[in-house]
Write a protein that holds these residues in place. Structure first.
Motif, PDB file in Angstrom:
ATOM      1  N   ASP A   1      24.104  54.695  50.524  1.00  0.00           N
ATOM      2  CA  ASP A   1      23.495  55.062  51.812  1.00  0.00           C
ATOM      3  C   ASP A   1      24.160  54.365  52.999  1.00  0.00           C
ATOM      4  N   ASN A   2      24.615  53.136  52.808  1.00  0.00           N
ATOM      5  CA  ASN A   2      25.293  52.468  53.933  1.00  0.00           C
ATOM      6  C   ASN A   2      26.644  53.120  54.230  1.00  0.00           C
TER       7      ASN A   2
ATOM      8  N   ARG B   1      21.137  42.051  43.068  1.00  0.00           N
ATOM      9  CA  ARG B   1      20.918  43.500  43.068  1.00  0.00           C
ATOM     10  C   ARG B   1      22.158  44.282  42.633  1.00  0.00           C
TER      11      ARG B   1
ATOM     12  N   THR C   1      15.098  54.701  49.207  1.00  0.00           N
ATOM     13  CA  THR C   1      14.101  53.970  48.427  1.00  0.00           C
ATOM     14  C   THR C   1      12.735  54.661  48.454  1.00  0.00           C
TER      15      THR C   1
ATOM     16  N   GLN D   1      20.445  55.049  47.626  1.00  0.00           N
ATOM     17  CA  GLN D   1      20.282  53.604  47.810  1.00  0.00           C
ATOM     18  C   GLN D   1      21.332  52.938  46.930  1.00  0.00           C
ATOM     19  N   GLN D   2      21.951  51.891  47.463  1.00  0.00           N
ATOM     20  CA  GLN D   2      23.065  51.287  46.733  1.00  0.00           C
ATOM     21  C   GLN D   2      22.581  50.426  45.567  1.00  0.00           C
ATOM     22  N   HIS D   3      23.464  50.210  44.637  1.00  0.00           N
ATOM     23  CA  HIS D   3      23.329  49.234  43.529  1.00  0.00           C
ATOM     24  C   HIS D   3      22.443  49.681  42.364  1.00  0.00           C
TER      25      HIS D   3
ATOM     26  N   TRP E   1      17.837  48.189  44.229  1.00  0.00           N
ATOM     27  CA  TRP E   1      18.441  47.118  45.036  1.00  0.00           C
ATOM     28  C   TRP E   1      17.471  45.999  45.391  1.00  0.00           C
TER      29      TRP E   1
ATOM     30  N   LEU F   1      30.086  45.087  55.389  1.00  0.00           N
ATOM     31  CA  LEU F   1      28.634  45.177  55.595  1.00  0.00           C
ATOM     32  C   LEU F   1      28.092  43.751  55.633  1.00  0.00           C
TER      33      LEU F   1
HETATM   34  C1  XUL Z   1      22.852  47.196  50.677  1.00  0.00           C
HETATM   35  C2  XUL Z   1      21.481  47.318  50.114  1.00  0.00           C
HETATM   36  C3  XUL Z   1      20.516  48.248  50.757  1.00  0.00           C
HETATM   37  C4  XUL Z   1      20.378  49.498  49.931  1.00  0.00           C
HETATM   38  C5  XUL Z   1      19.085  50.209  50.298  1.00  0.00           C
HETATM   39  O1  XUL Z   1      23.623  46.263  50.038  1.00  0.00           O
HETATM   40  O2  XUL Z   1      21.129  46.709  49.142  1.00  0.00           O
HETATM   41  O3  XUL Z   1      20.866  48.540  52.074  1.00  0.00           O
HETATM   42  O4  XUL Z   1      21.507  50.292  50.011  1.00  0.00           O
HETATM   43  O5  XUL Z   1      19.098  51.262  51.024  1.00  0.00           O
END
Ligand code: XUL
Length: 537
Positions: free
Chosen positions: A283-284, A173, A16, A100-102, A140, A336
């Protein structure tokens, strides 16, 4: 230096607030790294924390060209970094990355052709400046799509049904809901879009000089992919926007080699012609790889909010938490779970019950019995995500609600309660503790040995600590390396077997399971009670 040890792999992380890169050698040692901070290194985009929060307070976007320009910049920096340690871009065997996800990127019609014919004399951000149908990518942190979430859930029969297909109920998100909003508010921009990428697959596309596939793991954070068949769900596609499947392209395994690096990188930076681009991921998932989680492991990050990653074999998606396809093992999954009341709550109780001293907080943990004589507490100062509840709730050994605990009981109730919650929700998602289970603890809270002893006892498993400052980035470099041999059947675990090890920090005390097995059951029943009385104090 021989040619083998003189090869390297790059892992990028488009997060981010910054773009990071790390280079590792064949022995998995980090040889150099670099980063670009969006706010300070690219001030012309006027972001704060890498994003623009719009006037409505719920719409949050990042300029897509900022990410492109950050790549231009970091490659220049990395050139110097590599030279300073006796390498250059010609030694790179493979690149991969995470994002970063989403978040989503909307490539304009004709952008594929542009990507395939990039002029090596020019910078990427100049070549791509008018190649996006949407200049400000939703990220996100956006929470503006509640209407789209409810409508997606009702189209497939409800939140649990959506979780059964995609691994998660609808979240603002998640990409489907963002795409639906763009289609509804800006139909022209949607129609102008040739391809929709995630931040991860967008970044892969830059290296590939073509559209890079969305990988299964990051694709699981969209509310669009069936996580079991690993195909786009027809009903989700239909409920989101028209002609969506063709704009997304087919998803691919996270370990896939997408192709060779584009001629642009060969000519401009001197990458070798046989350098491969391995699918980028979220990223996760990237962090799961960076921590080299294995089957049965659980990673607990103790930070402002607590996050739990799980390696799950047989997932059971629920309306709490998320199930993603596993980024390093095709037949497995990753869970997660996010908890909002993490270190701020631990600090608040430390201030109230231990005079602000971690030393006294620890000694209260050491001198109180495991299981806290049956006293159980829930400490949700902020509305909790998992479960959806708020308030402070204390129960004695007979499950009767009580107004207060002594300081010592309060401290243990907080720490045991936080870890029981993690075990409970992990198990609800299908997680099983097995004989080889390791709990990997990270984040600020993992510095406290007495907290880790409670964690070890609650999970009846050894706790290891691991430094994850760069885990997503490092995980991407490991994944780049694994991608080259994944086709031969070599496992990720084999590839990273020489990577720096996590350190053993605590072993479960004998008899711990006898205490926490039954307590977990009571905790689950009491949690169900407070869900119905969330406003009581
Ligand atoms: C996971 C999420 C955040 C983003 C930002 O669902 O929304 O961890 O990946 O890094």
């Amino acid at each position: 230096m021989d040619t083998l040890t003189h090869s390297c792999y790059l892992g990028f992380d488009f997060s981010t607030q910054q773009l990071k890169v790390v280079a590792i050698d064949e022995k998995l040692q980090v040889i150099c790294q670099s980063s670009v901070q969006f706010d300070s290194d690219l001030p012309e985009f006027r972001t704060q924390g890498g994003v623009h929060i719009h006037e409505d307070g719920v719409t949050v976007t990042s300029p897509v060209l900022m990410w492109v320009k950050a790549l231009d910049l970091i490659l220049e920096k990395m050139n110097d970094e590599l030279m300073s340690v006796g390498f250059d871009f010609s030694h790179i065997k493979a690149v991969s990355g995470s994002g970063q996800q989403h978040g989503s990127v909307y490539w304009k019609k004709g952008a594929r052709h542009t990507l395939q014919h990039l002029d090596p004399a020019s910078c990427l951000h100049i070549l791509l400046q008018d190649r996006f149908a949407v200049q400000d990518s939703p990220v996100w942190m956006d929470s503006s799509t509640t209407d789209q979430c409810r409508s997606l859930e009702s189209a497939v029969g409800g939140p649990q049904q959506l979780a059964d297909i995609t691994g998660s109920r609808a979240y603002e998100r998640f990409t489907a809901n963002q795409i639906a909003k763009i289609h509804q508010l800006y139909p022209d921009k949607y129609n102008e879009t040739e391809r929709i990428s995630l931040v991860s697959s967008f970044a892969a596309s830059l290296f590939l000089g073509d559209y890079g596939a969305i990988d299964y793991s990051d694709g699981s954070g969209m509310n669009l992919m069936n996580i079991f068949s690993k195909k786009w769900s027809e009903s989700c596609l239909k409920a989101t926007a028209p002609q969506l499947a063709e704009k997304l392209g087919d998803p691919m395994p996270s370990t896939a080699v997408l192709g060779p690096v584009s001629p642009y990188f060969i000519k401009r930076f001197g990458f070798p012609v046989d350098c491969k681009v391995v699918a980028f991921t979220g990223d996760n998932p990237g962090s799961l790889a960076g921590m080299h989680l294995q089957e049965g492991d659980i990673a607990v990050s103790l930070g402002t909010s607590d996050t739990v990653f799980l390696w799950v074999k047989e997932p059971r998606p629920t309306v709490e938490g998320h199930v993603f396809c596993n980024p390093v093992h095709c037949e497995s999954y990753m869970g997660l779970i996010c908890y909002k009341n993490g270190s701020l709550t631990r600090e608040k109780i430390r201030n109230k019950c231990a005079g602000g001293s971690w030393e006294d907080f620890s000694s209260a943990l050491r001198s109180s019995p495991r299981g806290n004589n049956g006293n159980i507490g829930f400490y949700f100062d902020a509305v909790e995500i998992t479960p959806s509840a708020v308030g402070i709730h204390r129960f004695d050994q007979h499950d009767a609600k009580v107004a207060s605990f002594t300081p010592e009981v309060e401290i243990r109730a907080l720490v045991e309660g936080q870890f029981l919650a993690k075990r409970l929700h992990a198990q609800k998602l299908g997680y099983k503790i097995v004989s080889v289970t390791r709990v990997l603890a990270t984040g600020g809270g993992s510095a406290n040995k007495d907290i880790l002893q409670v964690l070890s006892d609650v999970f009846n498993a050894p706790v290891y600590t691991i430094d994850v400052a760069n885990s997503a980035c490092l995980g991407s470099a490991y994944r780049a390396m694994h991608g080259l041999v994944a086709e031969t059947g070599k496992s990720f675990a084999e590839v990273v077997s020489e990577a720096p090890r996590a350190q053993l920090a605590a072993r479960p005390t004998t008899g711990a399971e006898k205490v926490y097995g039954p307590l977990l059951k009571r905790y689950a029943d009491l949690e169900a009670k407070i869900l119905m009385h969330t406003t009581q104090q």
